[in-house]
Design a protein around this motif. Structure first.
Motif, short mmCIF file in Angstrom:
data_model
loop_
_atom_site.label_atom_id
_atom_site.label_comp_id
_atom_site.label_asym_id
_atom_site.label_seq_id
_atom_site.Cartn_x
_atom_site.Cartn_y
_atom_site.Cartn_z
N LYS A 167 41.08 -17.33 -26.80
CA LYS A 167 41.98 -16.17 -26.75
C LYS A 167 43.40 -16.68 -26.83
O LYS A 167 43.71 -17.74 -26.27
CB LYS A 167 41.83 -15.47 -25.39
N ILE A 168 44.27 -15.92 -27.45
CA ILE A 168 45.67 -16.33 -27.54
C ILE A 168 46.27 -16.40 -26.14
O ILE A 168 46.05 -15.52 -25.31
CB ILE A 168 46.45 -15.34 -28.44
N GLU A 190 45.92 -9.83 -26.31
CA GLU A 190 46.43 -10.96 -27.08
C GLU A 190 47.81 -10.67 -27.67
O GLU A 190 48.62 -11.58 -27.83
CB GLU A 190 45.46 -11.34 -28.20
N ARG A 196 39.77 -20.12 -32.96
CA ARG A 196 40.21 -18.76 -33.32
C ARG A 196 39.15 -17.70 -33.00
O ARG A 196 39.47 -16.53 -32.84
CB ARG A 196 40.59 -18.68 -34.79
N CYS A 200 45.29 -20.25 -29.61
CA CYS A 200 44.21 -19.86 -28.70
C CYS A 200 43.89 -20.98 -27.71
O CYS A 200 44.01 -22.16 -28.04
CB CYS A 200 42.94 -19.55 -29.49
#
Ligand SMILES: O=C[C@H](O)COP(=O)(O)O
Length: 238
Positions: free
Chosen positions: A221-222, A12, A217, A212
């Motif tokens: 996933k970012i 991330e 959050r 995300c």
């Protein structure tokens, strides 16, 4: 307005950097809103982040234990964090919060004057019994911090704006600036909320959920595309 993005791991962090985050904020949401990650994760992320980009570490939603929190601050520092965020969760008033934060500042500023120290309160402090959000600017000033920040303690879909309206947030920013300090605002902030935050003079916006996939959050996933969109918006206000 700078964009702070909160990754939980190496993968991330790389997405955050690729998307153009200004500050890479290492966090562990499993341990709470400002949950602390492990020293080796902070170190790994500092090593993969370009030198000119700040790496932040959160110390957790901390208890009223100045010694414990000071030692955690030292842990973040030796792991390479340039920006240390403390979630004032267990401190119930100004004096308790200043006691924690001034010891953190002393711990770090004596050995690394350029490290940024952030006193972070919660817009929904009343839900968890923490110090009032509008006390945070004075706490940051009285404890020799660099930034006054607000986030939300309970991540249940409510955003920063559900607890403090724009007028109150502007008051927070103006008071903090009057002490010569900077501000950071966070709390499930959505992309549509970036412009109002920019317009009241907020210096840093902190985001995880909106960066995300799926906007969640915890389960998401970012992704670099989401970060890039947020970054582009932040830059468009200049
Ligand atoms: O420091 C900022 C936080 O990571 C914000 O997270 P969030 O956007 O999911 O509330």
């Amino acid at each position: 307005m700078l964009l702070l993005i909160s990754p939980i791991n190496r993968e991330e962090a790389l997405e955050s950097i690729e998307g153009g985050a200004d500050i890479v904020d290492v966090k562990n949401p499993k341990e709470g809103s400002l949950g602390a990650n492990f020293p080796w994760v902070i170190k790994e992320i500092r090593e993969l982040t370009p030198e000119d980009k700040l790496v932040s570490a959160t110390l957790g939603d901390v208890p009223y234990k100045p010694g414990t929190v000071s030692l955690a601050a030292m842990g973040a520092h030796v792991s390479g964090a340039n920006y240390i965020k403390v979630g004032l969760y267990g401190t119930k008033n100004h004096d308790e919060a200043v006691e924690v934060m001034s010891n953190v500042s002393k711990t770090i500023k004596d050995i690394s004057p350029n490290t940024t120290i952030v006193a972070a309160g919660y817009a929904d402090a009343h839900r968890v019994g923490a110090v009032e959000p509008m006390e945070i600017p004075k706490i940051a000033r009285d404890a020799n911090c660099d930034l006054a920040m607000l986030d939300t303690a309970v991540k249940d879909g409510h955003t920063l704006f559900d607890y403090l309206d724009l007028e109150k947030l502007e008051e927070f920013v103006k008071e903090t600036h009057s002490y010569g300090l900077k501000t950071a605002l966070a709390g499930s902030v959505k992309k549509e909320q970036l412009k109002p935050l920019n317009d009241i003079g907020c210096d840093v916006v902190g985001i995880r959920g909106a960066a995300c996939v799926g906007g969640d959050r915890n389960t998401g996933k970012i992704h670099h595309d989401a970060v890039a969109e947020l970054k582009e918006l932040c830059d468009s206000f200049e």
